[in-house]
Design a protein around this motif. Structure first.
Motif, PDB file in Angstrom:
ATOM      1  N   TRP A 146      38.463  36.569  50.434  1.00  0.00           N
ATOM      2  CA  TRP A 146      38.020  35.198  50.217  1.00  0.00           C
ATOM      3  C   TRP A 146      36.502  35.073  50.307  1.00  0.00           C
ATOM      4  O   TRP A 146      35.908  34.209  49.659  1.00  0.00           O
ATOM      5  CB  TRP A 146      38.695  34.264  51.207  1.00  0.00           C
ATOM      6  CG  TRP A 146      38.392  32.822  50.935  1.00  0.00           C
ATOM      7  CD1 TRP A 146      37.639  31.963  51.677  1.00  0.00           C
ATOM      8  CD2 TRP A 146      38.830  32.061  49.807  1.00  0.00           C
ATOM      9  NE1 TRP A 146      37.579  30.741  51.085  1.00  0.00           N
ATOM     10  CE2 TRP A 146      38.303  30.755  49.934  1.00  0.00           C
ATOM     11  CE3 TRP A 146      39.621  32.355  48.695  1.00  0.00           C
ATOM     12  CZ2 TRP A 146      38.542  29.753  48.998  1.00  0.00           C
ATOM     13  CZ3 TRP A 146      39.864  31.354  47.763  1.00  0.00           C
ATOM     14  CH2 TRP A 146      39.320  30.078  47.922  1.00  0.00           C
TER      15      TRP A 146
ATOM     16  N   ARG B 117      34.986  33.280  47.050  1.00  0.00           N
ATOM     17  CA  ARG B 117      34.466  31.935  47.308  1.00  0.00           C
ATOM     18  C   ARG B 117      33.332  31.578  46.348  1.00  0.00           C
ATOM     19  O   ARG B 117      33.144  30.403  46.012  1.00  0.00           O
ATOM     20  CB  ARG B 117      33.980  31.842  48.756  1.00  0.00           C
ATOM     21  CG  ARG B 117      33.465  30.466  49.141  1.00  0.00           C
ATOM     22  CD  ARG B 117      32.979  30.461  50.568  1.00  0.00           C
ATOM     23  NE  ARG B 117      34.074  30.654  51.491  1.00  0.00           N
ATOM     24  CZ  ARG B 117      33.914  30.757  52.815  1.00  0.00           C
ATOM     25  NH1 ARG B 117      32.686  30.701  53.342  1.00  0.00           N
ATOM     26  NH2 ARG B 117      34.947  30.929  53.605  1.00  0.00           N
ATOM     27  N   LYS B 118      32.587  32.561  45.866  1.00  0.00           N
ATOM     28  CA  LYS B 118      31.515  32.277  44.917  1.00  0.00           C
ATOM     29  C   LYS B 118      32.072  31.680  43.622  1.00  0.00           C
ATOM     30  O   LYS B 118      31.477  30.782  43.040  1.00  0.00           O
ATOM     31  CB  LYS B 118      30.741  33.559  44.616  1.00  0.00           C
ATOM     32  CG  LYS B 118      30.044  34.155  45.823  1.00  0.00           C
ATOM     33  CD  LYS B 118      29.321  35.440  45.464  1.00  0.00           C
ATOM     34  CE  LYS B 118      28.650  36.048  46.682  1.00  0.00           C
ATOM     35  NZ  LYS B 118      27.956  37.333  46.356  1.00  0.00           N
TER      36      LYS B 118
ATOM     37  N   HIS C 289      35.037  30.152  43.503  1.00  0.00           N
ATOM     38  CA  HIS C 289      35.691  28.904  43.885  1.00  0.00           C
ATOM     39  C   HIS C 289      34.705  27.749  43.989  1.00  0.00           C
ATOM     40  O   HIS C 289      35.034  26.604  43.642  1.00  0.00           O
ATOM     41  CB  HIS C 289      36.417  29.106  45.217  1.00  0.00           C
ATOM     42  CG  HIS C 289      37.099  27.874  45.729  1.00  0.00           C
ATOM     43  ND1 HIS C 289      38.212  27.329  45.133  1.00  0.00           N
ATOM     44  CD2 HIS C 289      36.808  27.067  46.804  1.00  0.00           C
ATOM     45  CE1 HIS C 289      38.594  26.262  45.807  1.00  0.00           C
ATOM     46  NE2 HIS C 289      37.758  26.075  46.811  1.00  0.00           N
ATOM     47  N   GLU C 290      33.495  28.028  44.426  1.00  0.00           N
ATOM     48  CA  GLU C 290      32.496  26.970  44.615  1.00  0.00           C
ATOM     49  C   GLU C 290      31.543  26.820  43.437  1.00  0.00           C
ATOM     50  O   GLU C 290      30.598  26.032  43.501  1.00  0.00           O
ATOM     51  CB  GLU C 290      31.691  27.256  45.890  1.00  0.00           C
ATOM     52  CG  GLU C 290      32.525  27.234  47.152  1.00  0.00           C
ATOM     53  CD  GLU C 290      31.737  27.606  48.387  1.00  0.00           C
ATOM     54  OE1 GLU C 290      30.559  28.015  48.219  1.00  0.00           O
ATOM     55  OE2 GLU C 290      32.272  27.500  49.507  1.00  0.00           O
ATOM     56  N   ASP C 291      31.769  27.574  42.370  1.00  0.00           N
ATOM     57  CA  ASP C 291      30.914  27.482  41.187  1.00  0.00           C
ATOM     58  C   ASP C 291      31.257  26.215  40.404  1.00  0.00           C
ATOM     59  O   ASP C 291      32.366  26.095  39.852  1.00  0.00           O
ATOM     60  CB  ASP C 291      31.098  28.720  40.313  1.00  0.00           C
ATOM     61  CG  ASP C 291      30.037  28.815  39.224  1.00  0.00           C
ATOM     62  OD1 ASP C 291      29.241  27.863  39.086  1.00  0.00           O
ATOM     63  OD2 ASP C 291      30.011  29.842  38.517  1.00  0.00           O
ATOM     64  N   GLU C 292      30.326  25.279  40.339  1.00  0.00           N
ATOM     65  CA  GLU C 292      30.579  24.013  39.664  1.00  0.00           C
ATOM     66  C   GLU C 292      30.491  24.122  38.148  1.00  0.00           C
ATOM     67  O   GLU C 292      30.972  23.239  37.438  1.00  0.00           O
ATOM     68  CB  GLU C 292      29.572  22.965  40.153  1.00  0.00           C
ATOM     69  CG  GLU C 292      29.690  22.662  41.641  1.00  0.00           C
ATOM     70  CD  GLU C 292      28.687  21.630  42.100  1.00  0.00           C
ATOM     71  OE1 GLU C 292      27.846  21.227  41.258  1.00  0.00           O
ATOM     72  OE2 GLU C 292      28.728  21.243  43.283  1.00  0.00           O
TER      73      GLU C 292
ATOM     74  N   GLU D 141      38.157  24.480  36.345  1.00  0.00           N
ATOM     75  CA  GLU D 141      39.173  24.910  37.307  1.00  0.00           C
ATOM     76  C   GLU D 141      40.264  25.740  36.636  1.00  0.00           C
ATOM     77  O   GLU D 141      40.893  26.572  37.286  1.00  0.00           O
ATOM     78  CB  GLU D 141      39.775  23.688  37.997  1.00  0.00           C
ATOM     79  CG  GLU D 141      38.784  22.967  38.906  1.00  0.00           C
ATOM     80  CD  GLU D 141      39.468  21.998  39.832  1.00  0.00           C
ATOM     81  OE1 GLU D 141      40.647  21.671  39.577  1.00  0.00           O
ATOM     82  OE2 GLU D 141      38.821  21.583  40.815  1.00  0.00           O
TER      83      GLU D 141
ATOM     84  N   LYS E 225      38.853  29.181  36.779  1.00  0.00           N
ATOM     85  CA  LYS E 225      38.945  29.675  38.155  1.00  0.00           C
ATOM     86  C   LYS E 225      40.361  30.137  38.475  1.00  0.00           C
ATOM     87  O   LYS E 225      40.561  31.149  39.177  1.00  0.00           O
ATOM     88  CB  LYS E 225      38.532  28.575  39.136  1.00  0.00           C
ATOM     89  CG  LYS E 225      37.075  28.149  39.029  1.00  0.00           C
ATOM     90  CD  LYS E 225      36.779  27.042  40.031  1.00  0.00           C
ATOM     91  CE  LYS E 225      35.338  26.556  39.902  1.00  0.00           C
ATOM     92  NZ  LYS E 225      35.028  25.468  40.862  1.00  0.00           N
TER      93      LYS E 225
ATOM     94  N   GLN F 271      43.809  23.680  42.597  1.00  0.00           N
ATOM     95  CA  GLN F 271      43.624  23.332  44.004  1.00  0.00           C
ATOM     96  C   GLN F 271      44.928  23.448  44.793  1.00  0.00           C
ATOM     97  O   GLN F 271      44.931  23.856  45.962  1.00  0.00           O
ATOM     98  CB  GLN F 271      43.051  21.917  44.123  1.00  0.00           C
ATOM     99  CG  GLN F 271      41.646  21.753  43.560  1.00  0.00           C
ATOM    100  CD  GLN F 271      40.606  22.547  44.343  1.00  0.00           C
ATOM    101  OE1 GLN F 271      40.826  22.917  45.497  1.00  0.00           O
ATOM    102  NE2 GLN F 271      39.471  22.810  43.713  1.00  0.00           N
TER     103      GLN F 271
ATOM    104  N   LYS G  84      46.184  29.642  51.009  1.00  0.00           N
ATOM    105  CA  LYS G  84      45.574  29.571  52.339  1.00  0.00           C
ATOM    106  C   LYS G  84      46.623  29.306  53.410  1.00  0.00           C
ATOM    107  O   LYS G  84      46.540  29.844  54.520  1.00  0.00           O
ATOM    108  CB  LYS G  84      44.501  28.493  52.363  1.00  0.00           C
ATOM    109  CG  LYS G  84      43.232  28.861  51.603  1.00  0.00           C
ATOM    110  CD  LYS G  84      42.173  27.774  51.745  1.00  0.00           C
ATOM    111  CE  LYS G  84      40.888  28.171  51.056  1.00  0.00           C
ATOM    112  NZ  LYS G  84      39.828  27.136  51.186  1.00  0.00           N
TER     113      LYS G  84
END
Length: 293
Positions: free
Chosen positions: A69, A73-74, A76-79, A83, A86, A115, A122
């Motif tokens: 993770w 996470r890079k 996952h948090e890339d705007e 999605e 992702k 999501q 998780k």
């Protein structure tokens, strides 16, 4: 003169625009200096090419979740990514045939389900309580394996110290503070050590610190500092022995053993007395006469 001033103003405007483009698009720094007759451009370029980072595949095991993770996470948090994309990256990073891959395949590949899939993953493998228990059990397994093994099967001090530090770092990333939980972690770490290391630890200055120093630093931190110095000393001894061709024997394999057996076909040596026996001379004369008779 009027045309020259107009040309100079346009040149400065274009210079500023080009500097902004260089910093924004390529990450390079550009500088342009101009006078009436000379202009120069300086661009810094990288002299080496970095290797491409590949996403580590996740096998669904709890102990491998933190490392996976931390890398994913890079994404996952890339705007800038949608999605849906992702979700595709997340599905590709799961090993086929694992329970994590089956869980991700149970959700349709849509933006709305991304999501939900991350939350389900998780809850399945990323719970703080489960991960904490995993790393505590790994410490217990390390204690049992090191106590039951003997001689060459026992882990060297450097490998043992690396594993202990790895488990403690993982617990710290889960919110288990080393200083606050030293009363529980210290006996576990101490139980991993051999008898020789424990004796050296109890004779060390870190073990017998004053109460004022113990308030600022727990005994667990002192033990880890002591082990770190012992590992450095072992490496120095190994370096010295290897320099002169003398084989280095780890501390875990040292100690007295049985006496070496004589080789097959070897000739036994005579034992030399430290003080020779003195024989009476008249007794030797009588023995020779009796022999002649």
């Amino acid at each position: 003169m009027e045309g020259c001033d107009k040309y100079r103003d346009e040149f400065h405007v274009l210079t500023r625009i080009m500097d902004e483009k260089l910093e924004k698009n390529t990450g390079r720094t550009g500088s342009i200096s101009a006078d009436d007759s000379v202009s120069s451009v300086t661009v810094k370029e990288k002299r080496y090419k970095l290797p491409k980072i590949e996403i580590k595949s996740f096998d669904g095991e709890l102990i491998n979740w933190l490392s996976f993770w931390a890398q994913f996470r890079k994404i996952h948090e890339d705007e800038s990514l949608e999605e849906c994309d992702k979700f595709h990256y997340l599905l590709q990073s799961m090993l086929p045939g694992t329970r994590a891959r089956e869980l991700m395949e149970s959700y349709p590949l849509t933006s709305d389900n991304y999501q939900k899939a991350v939350s389900a993953l998780k809850d399945r493998v990323g719970k703080k309580e489960l991960l904490t228990e995993i790393y505590v059990r790994e410490l217990l397994k390390l204690i049992m394996s090191n106590v039951q093994s003997h001689g060459k099967d026992r882990l060297s001090l450097s490998k043992l110290f690396d594993k202990i530090e790895s488990h403690l770092r993982s617990l710290k990333s889960m919110g288990i503070d080393q200083e606050k939980n030293a009363a529980c972690l210290y006996p576990m770490v101490e139980s991993c050590l051999s008898t020789d290391i424990l004796r050296a630890w109890q004779r060390s200055p870190q073990f017998n610190k004053d109460d004022k120093e113990k308030e600022t630093q727990s005994r667990l931190s002192n033990l880890l500092e002591f082990l770190r110095k012992e590992v450095e000393n072992e490496e120095r001894i190994k370096l010295v022995r290897n320099t002169f061709g003398t084989p280095f024997v780890p501390r875990e394999e040292r100690g007295g053993g049985a006496k070496p057996k004589a080789r097959k076909g070897s000739v036994p040596t005579l034992r030399v007395c430290s003080q020779p026996k003195v024989i009476n001379a008249p007794f030797v004369v009588k023995l020779k006469k009796a022999k002649n008779v």
